[in-house]
Each structure stands twice: as C-alpha cells, then as structure tokens.
Scaffold this active site. Structure first.
Site, PDB file in Angstrom:
ATOM      1  N   GLY A   7       0.707  -1.089   0.098  1.00 44.54           N
ATOM      2  CA  GLY A   7      -0.088  -0.129   0.049  1.00 44.54           C
ATOM      3  C   GLY A   7       0.815   1.334   0.027  1.00 44.54           C
ATOM      4  O   GLY A   7       0.415   2.269   0.576  1.00 44.54           O
ATOM      5  N   LEU A   9       1.688   3.359  -2.071  1.00 43.24           N
ATOM      6  CA  LEU A   9       1.283   4.613  -2.837  1.00 43.24           C
ATOM      7  C   LEU A   9       0.427   5.478  -1.970  1.00 43.24           C
ATOM      8  O   LEU A   9      -0.059   6.583  -2.935  1.00 43.24           O
ATOM      9  CB  LEU A   9       0.908   4.423  -4.249  1.00 43.24           C
ATOM     10  CG  LEU A   9       1.957   3.718  -5.134  1.00 43.24           C
ATOM     11  CD1 LEU A   9       1.404   3.620  -6.522  1.00 43.24           C
ATOM     12  CD2 LEU A   9       3.380   4.695  -5.567  1.00 43.24           C
ATOM     13  N   GLN A  11      -1.096   7.753   1.435  1.00 47.04           N
ATOM     14  CA  GLN A  11      -0.843   8.834   2.102  1.00 47.04           C
ATOM     15  C   GLN A  11       0.341   8.639   3.122  1.00 47.04           C
ATOM     16  O   GLN A  11       1.377   9.513   2.853  1.00 47.04           O
ATOM     17  CB  GLN A  11      -1.823   9.338   3.164  1.00 47.04           C
ATOM     18  CG  GLN A  11      -1.704  10.573   3.612  1.00 47.04           C
ATOM     19  CD  GLN A  11      -2.508  11.008   4.874  1.00 47.04           C
ATOM     20  OE1 GLN A  11      -3.228  10.040   5.421  1.00 47.04           O
ATOM     21  NE2 GLN A  11      -2.532  12.537   5.491  1.00 47.04           N
ATOM     22  N   ASP A  33       2.223  -1.734  -4.365  1.00 48.99           N
ATOM     23  CA  ASP A  33       0.901  -1.370  -4.351  1.00 48.99           C
ATOM     24  C   ASP A  33       0.032  -1.935  -5.185  1.00 48.99           C
ATOM     25  O   ASP A  33       0.516  -2.576  -6.332  1.00 48.99           O
ATOM     26  CB  ASP A  33       0.734   0.384  -4.641  1.00 48.99           C
ATOM     27  CG  ASP A  33      -0.338   0.961  -4.112  1.00 48.99           C
ATOM     28  OD1 ASP A  33      -0.467   1.576  -3.039  1.00 48.99           O
ATOM     29  OD2 ASP A  33      -1.376   0.951  -4.627  1.00 48.99           O
ATOM     30  N   ILE A  34      -1.590  -1.797  -5.084  1.00 44.33           N
ATOM     31  CA  ILE A  34      -2.371  -2.423  -6.206  1.00 44.33           C
ATOM     32  C   ILE A  34      -2.345  -1.976  -7.567  1.00 44.33           C
ATOM     33  O   ILE A  34      -2.758  -2.449  -8.647  1.00 44.33           O
ATOM     34  CB  ILE A  34      -3.528  -2.750  -5.563  1.00 44.33           C
ATOM     35  CG1 ILE A  34      -4.416  -3.715  -6.327  1.00 44.33           C
ATOM     36  CG2 ILE A  34      -4.385  -1.429  -5.549  1.00 44.33           C
ATOM     37  CD1 ILE A  34      -5.583  -4.413  -5.646  1.00 44.33           C
ATOM     38  N   TYR A 141     -14.075  -0.484  10.408  1.00 40.71           N
ATOM     39  CA  TYR A 141     -12.536  -0.176  10.363  1.00 40.71           C
ATOM     40  C   TYR A 141     -12.011  -0.506  11.858  1.00 40.71           C
ATOM     41  O   TYR A 141     -11.046  -1.110  11.976  1.00 40.71           O
ATOM     42  CB  TYR A 141     -12.574   1.245  10.024  1.00 40.71           C
ATOM     43  CG  TYR A 141     -11.072   1.822   9.906  1.00 40.71           C
ATOM     44  CD1 TYR A 141      -9.943   1.261   9.169  1.00 40.71           C
ATOM     45  CD2 TYR A 141     -10.653   2.906  10.654  1.00 40.71           C
ATOM     46  CE1 TYR A 141      -8.812   1.614   9.019  1.00 40.71           C
ATOM     47  CE2 TYR A 141      -9.531   3.294  10.833  1.00 40.71           C
ATOM     48  CZ  TYR A 141      -8.555   3.045   9.894  1.00 40.71           C
ATOM     49  OH  TYR A 141      -7.110   3.340  10.054  1.00 40.71           O
TER      50      TYR A 141
HETATM   51  C1  AKB Z   1      -9.571   7.606   9.545  1.00 38.76           C
HETATM   52  O1  AKB Z   1      -9.876   8.480   9.676  1.00 38.76           O
HETATM   53  O2  AKB Z   1     -10.062   6.537   9.201  1.00 38.76           O
HETATM   54  C2  AKB Z   1      -8.114   7.324   9.892  1.00 38.76           C
HETATM   55  C3  AKB Z   1      -7.577   7.020  11.108  1.00 38.76           C
HETATM   56  C4  AKB Z   1      -7.909   7.851  12.173  1.00 38.76           C
HETATM   57  O3  AKB Z   1      -7.259   5.821  11.217  1.00 38.76           O
HETATM   58  N1  AKB Z   1      -7.317   8.453   9.310  1.00 38.76           N
END
Ligand code: AKB
Length: 314
Positions: A7, A9, A11, A33-34, A141
């Site tokens: 990953g 490429l 931020q 990267d992909i 996430y």
């Molecule tokens: C996001 O906002 O999802 C990320 C993080 C805080 O992991 N920047």
C-alpha cells in the site's frame, strides 16, 4: 535490511518509502501497491512491485525475490470507506493482514502495521485514553484494527514474528491526499484555505480528535521498528499522538496566516458518528517510555509548514 512496503502509494507509504530509501538505501526499500504502474516522480526511481495483498503467493514471491527482512503492511481501507463497504473492509483489512503475516512468519521477517484511534469505541475513556483500556469500537474499520492488533500479538506470541504497531491518530500531510478517513477534514481544510479562503467542514465544531503531522508519523514508524526489543513491553499497538484539536481551533490557527479565512459546517452524520465514538485525546506515555516517542510538531508549527509547503505545490 531489506524492506517491503505494501500500500506504498497511499498517504503514509508515499512519504515512508522515500524516508526509508534515504535512510537504508534506495535498493533496500521495495515499494508495492495494487496500482498497475508506479506514477512518475521520485518514488519511481526505486523498485516497484504491483502487489495485491489478497494474493498471498504474490506477496511471498516478492518477499523471496527481494530477500525481504522487514515488512511494513499499510494496505487497508479507512474508516469512512469501511462504513460504506464493510464487507470489503473486512476482506482487505483482515485478509490482507493475515496473508502478509503468514508471509512474514515463513520468511522470518520483522513486521510493522499501523493500528488507529479507531481501535477505541464509545465505552473507552475519552480523555487521555490509556494504553491498555476498553476496546469496543463500533465501526468495521475499528473492528478490523482491534482484531489486527490481536492477530499481530498472536503471531508474536505463537510464532515469534517481531510484530510492532502504533495507533495512529488523523495524519496531516501535503504530499498525498488521504483516502476515505474521518479525520481527512483536517487535510482538506488547508487545501481549501489556500484555494478558496473558506472551508465547509463535515465534522462539527467542538469535535476533538487526536492528530499528527506526517514527519512525526514517519519518525514513529522508523523509530519503533528500530527500537530495542528488550525495552518493548507493549507491541500491538502503541498509543501515539502529537496534538488534539477541533475544527474551530484549526480554523483559528489558519487565520493567523490567512486572516480572511472562514469556516462553516455541513455535518456528515456518518463521519460525525464515527468521530463521536473515538477518543478526544490519547495518553501516549507507554510509547514515550518504551521507545522514546517524542513528536516535533504542534498545531502552530504544523500549520505554518503545511501552508508554506502547500502554497508551493498548488
Ligand atoms: C481515519 O480517519 O479513518 C484514519 C484513522 C484515524 O485511522 N485517518
């Protein structure tokens, strides 16, 4: 030392690749990267591998081909995209991490992957969130970040893989835009301040989140990867932070450079809900004590540098 960054490429990766090449030698850092092609520019001067982290054989082949000793696994979906596409977020964040860890185990490679403030949830203490505390996130996430921390610990305890990680806050940078996070407003605001002199924030006034300027984030990765293992009580993952602010504070700081700058609000309920579930400020004393974490930028110095660098770029 031979490093493979997945990953790369994105931020973080686009800046980490160059910083690591500077430190360890261009030939010793493989950018992957992909994306089919590496975009032209400084990053294209070193080795590039097109790598899909969902393909374990391809990762293993790249690690073998280049004699990789250290892996930095960055490929992941961020929080807002993860809420829009939870199944994909689970597949990429957990499947990709599992594949990469398996390759690290086979190759006996050291392994770094970032966790996030998203690994915390509404039941976590909001102020000075401790290193070891309740982790019950309510985003996909966040779920993948907690599970990822546990999986990395498991690979260390069970197989002796040298896994390390930090819980990154929002990262602010001018080289490569973040993609699909909740904290992205704190990057976009600088671009719009210079382009339009105003910004409409999707995060409400008064919503505090931890943040960090990219040079400190890069230093965190390199310093933790180089840290003496005997000094590490924790591994996956360390709280790290550099500052905590809310949109009005950021706007006021920008106004010191662009006096006519204005901010207004059009709240995105999804990203606001995510932000509300995260801590306001982290306690990063474990990182300071165990491997010397010491960020250099605060809100004022970051804002001066961001605006100066972005002005040149735009
Ligand atoms: C996001 O906002 O999802 C990320 C993080 C805080 O992991 N920047």
């Amino acid at each position: 030392m031979k490093v493979l960054i997945t990953g790369a490429l994105g931020q973080i990766g686009s800046e980490l690749t160059l910083a690591m090449r500077h430190r360890y030698g261009t030939a010793n850092v493989v950018c992957s990267d992909i994306k089919e092609e590496c975009p032209p520019g400084e990053i294209a001067e070193g080795v590039y591998e097109r790598l899909d982290v969902m393909d374990p054989q391809a990762i293993a082949a790249a690690v073998q081909r280049h004699g990789v000793t250290h892996m930095v696994h960055l490929a992941a979906l961020l929080s807002a995209v993860g809420e829009a596409r939870p199944t994909l977020a689970w597949e990429i964040n957990m499947g990709g991490l599992f594949n990469a860890l398996e390759v690290a185990r086979e190759a006996k490679a050291a392994f770094f992957t970032p966790s996030s403030i998203a690994a915390f949830g509404p039941g976590t203490p909001v102020q000075l969130t401790p290193q070891d505390t309740i982790q019950r996130p309510t985003t996909m996430y966040g779920v993948t970040k907690v599970a990822g921390e546990l999986l990395c610990d498991y690979y260390f305890l069970k197989y002796g893989v040298d896994t390390r990680g930090v819980r990154f806050p929002g990262l602010i940078s001018y080289e490569t835009l973040p993609g699909g996070g909740t904290t992205d407003y704190a990057v976009h605001i600088y671009y719009e301040a210079l382009r339009q002199g105003k910004y409409t924030s999707y995060i409400d006034a008064g919503t505090y989140m931890d943040m960090m300027y990219m040079p400190d984030a890069i230093a965190a990765i390199i310093n933790l990867m180089e840290a003496d293992p005997h000094k590490l009580t924790h591994r996956n993952a360390f709280n790290v932070t550099a500052m905590s602010f809310e949109p009005e504070m950021l706007a006021a700081e920008i106004r010191k450079h662009i006096p006519a700058f204005t901010i207004d609000y059009q709240i995105d309920p999804v990203r606001q809900g995510i932000a509300n579930s995260w801590p306001d400020s982290l306690d990063d004393s474990a990182a300071r004590a165990e491997w010397g974490w010491n960020p250099q930028y605060d809100l004022a110095s970051m804002t001066s540098d961001m605006l100066a660098k972005l002005k040149g770029k735009l």
